[in-house]
Enzyme design. Structure first.
Site, PDB file in Angstrom:
ATOM      1  N   ASP A 131       0.878  -1.180   0.000  1.00 55.34           N
ATOM      2  CA  ASP A 131       0.000   0.000   0.000  1.00 55.34           C
ATOM      3  C   ASP A 131       0.907   1.220   0.000  1.00 55.34           C
ATOM      4  OD1 ASP A 131      -2.004   1.930   0.357  1.00 55.34           O
ATOM      5  OD2 ASP A 131      -1.873   1.734   2.539  1.00 55.34           O
ATOM      6  N   ILE A 132       1.083   1.838  -1.167  1.00 55.65           N
ATOM      7  CA  ILE A 132       2.039   2.928  -1.330  1.00 55.65           C
ATOM      8  C   ILE A 132       1.311   4.266  -1.207  1.00 55.65           C
ATOM      9  CG2 ILE A 132       3.801   3.935  -2.818  1.00 55.65           C
ATOM     10  CD1 ILE A 132       3.941   1.193  -4.246  1.00 55.65           C
ATOM     11  N   GLY A 133       1.508   4.947  -0.085  1.00 54.52           N
ATOM     12  CA  GLY A 133       0.893   6.240   0.137  1.00 54.52           C
ATOM     13  C   GLY A 133       1.865   7.373  -0.136  1.00 54.52           C
TER      14      GLY A 133
ATOM     15  N   VAL B 139       3.078   0.796   3.327  1.00 55.26           N
ATOM     16  CA  VAL B 139       2.835  -0.318   4.243  1.00 55.26           C
ATOM     17  C   VAL B 139       2.922  -1.617   3.439  1.00 55.26           C
ATOM     18  CG1 VAL B 139       1.236  -1.381   5.871  1.00 55.26           C
ATOM     19  CG2 VAL B 139       1.371   1.112   5.704  1.00 55.26           C
TER      20      VAL B 139
ATOM     21  N   TYR C 158     -18.946   7.075  -8.563  1.00 57.57           N
ATOM     22  CA  TYR C 158     -18.217   8.321  -8.823  1.00 57.57           C
ATOM     23  C   TYR C 158     -18.466   8.763 -10.260  1.00 57.57           C
ATOM     24  CZ  TYR C 158     -14.532  10.931  -6.282  1.00 57.57           C
ATOM     25  OH  TYR C 158     -13.825  11.833  -5.542  1.00 57.57           O
TER      26      TYR C 158
ATOM     27  N   ALA D 227      -6.865   4.511  -5.392  1.00 60.30           N
ATOM     28  CA  ALA D 227      -6.863   3.064  -5.159  1.00 60.30           C
ATOM     29  C   ALA D 227      -6.989   2.734  -3.683  1.00 60.30           C
ATOM     30  CB  ALA D 227      -5.579   2.460  -5.729  1.00 60.30           C
ATOM     31  N   ASP D 228      -6.375   3.547  -2.817  1.00 57.30           N
ATOM     32  CA  ASP D 228      -6.444   3.273  -1.378  1.00 57.30           C
ATOM     33  C   ASP D 228      -7.869   3.371  -0.854  1.00 57.30           C
ATOM     34  OD1 ASP D 228      -6.386   6.012  -1.955  1.00 57.30           O
ATOM     35  OD2 ASP D 228      -5.417   6.548  -0.065  1.00 57.30           O
ATOM     36  N   ARG D 229      -8.651   4.306  -1.419  1.00 59.30           N
ATOM     37  CA  ARG D 229     -10.032   4.464  -0.976  1.00 59.30           C
ATOM     38  C   ARG D 229     -10.880   3.256  -1.384  1.00 59.30           C
ATOM     39  NH1 ARG D 229     -11.893  10.351  -2.878  1.00 59.30           N
ATOM     40  NH2 ARG D 229     -13.502  10.066  -1.286  1.00 59.30           N
TER      41      ARG D 229
ATOM     42  N   THR E   6      -1.911  11.156   4.726  1.00 60.06           N
ATOM     43  CA  THR E   6      -1.415  12.465   4.309  1.00 60.06           C
ATOM     44  C   THR E   6      -2.600  13.402   4.090  1.00 60.06           C
ATOM     45  OG1 THR E   6       0.468  11.402   3.249  1.00 60.06           O
ATOM     46  CG2 THR E   6       0.010  13.681   2.626  1.00 60.06           C
TER      47      THR E   6
END
Length: 279
Positions: A6-8, A13, A100, A108-110, A132
């Protein structure tokens, strides 16, 4: 084993799953300047520390909101695991109906958070991710992703105060204990943290009302929080039902399972085509 990324914007993570169970996870800084080899060596060190064997990784899945890092981690996956990573993007099965205006614009994280939360808690749901940015997502009891809100996160707000003012210092993000403060540092902490709590309370209250108007279910709206600062904010508000720090990793594992069969069929087809060509 499955390796999930999971790249923020600030942190990445990583999680390792074995037989659907999360074995371990790590949080590292997202660095767009790192090469594929540097990421590979870092992952190797993490695996060695936990006594894990990299050759046992059978697949890699990536969720990212940082396009510049995506290619690097994909290259790392190919080189160090000999696997073409699954990327959570348009066309990947999630089980959600995205409402949407332009589904491709949803981070993608959402989507990954929504998949995990809906599978664990059911709907209707409000998911808050304290990263963030602080994001709010609304999901119906029919697995419809309706949309949500994006607000500056606590760290962004703190950095903005420090960078855009001449006299205000950089402060630690911790509760001062009071809203009426007698020094600059505590005054900033109060505004940042208690102000964010107030924003969360208002947004949840408003989104719950809109969800009730948009859906015809009698089920109560559950509120799930995730992200590094979720516990701090949850301690000062009354609107969060669950804090789930591993929500995104669990969502990645669920999405992997939804796409695993078609992925293996595709691999088998490629192998058959190659076999035909060599005959």
């Amino acid at each position: 084993m499955l390796l999930a990324f999971d790249i923020g914007n600030s942190n990445t993570v990583l999680g390792v799953f074995k037989d659907g169970k999360l074995v371990t996870n790590w949080r590292i800084e997202t660095d767009p300047n790192k090469s594929a080899d540097e990421y590979g060596m870092l992952v190797r060190q993490l695996f060695d520390y936990e006594g894990l064997v990299m050759s046992e990784v059978r697949d890699v899945i990536i969720s990212t909101v940082v396009p510049s890092v995506l290619f690097t981690v994909q290259h790392m996956s190919q080189k160090y695991f000999n696997r073409r990573a699954i990327v959570v993007e348009s066309g990947v099965k999630t089980g959600l109906i995205v409402k949407y205006d332009n589904p491709k614009q949803v981070g993608a994280d959402r989507i990954v958070n929504a998949v995990a939360a809906y599978n664990k808690y059911g709907g209707p749901l409000i998911i808050i991710d304290f990263g963030t940015a602080t994001t709010f997502c609304a999901i119906t009891d029919k697995a419809e992703y309706l949309g949500g809100t994006i607000a500056p996160g606590l760290k962004i707000s703190s950095e903005a105060l420090f960078q855009k003012t001449a006299m205000l210092p950089k402060v630690e993000l911790e509760e001062p204990g009071t809203a009426i403060c007698r020094n600059t540092i505590q005054s900033m902490q109060s505004g940042l943290i208690y102000g964010h709590m107030g924003m969360v309370e208002f947004m949840v209250r408003k989104m719950k009302k809109e969800l009730e108007e948009l859906t015809d279910t009698d089920r109560p709206v559950k509120v799930v929080a995730t992200g590094g600062l979720a516990s701090m904010i949850e301690s000062g508000v009354g609107c969060i039902d669950y804090v789930d720090k591993l929500l995104t990793l669990e969502g990645l594992e669920i999405i992997y399972r939804k796409n695993r069969r078609s992925r293996h069929i595709h691999k088998d087809k490629m192998k058959c085509d190659c076999d035909k060509e060599t005959r």
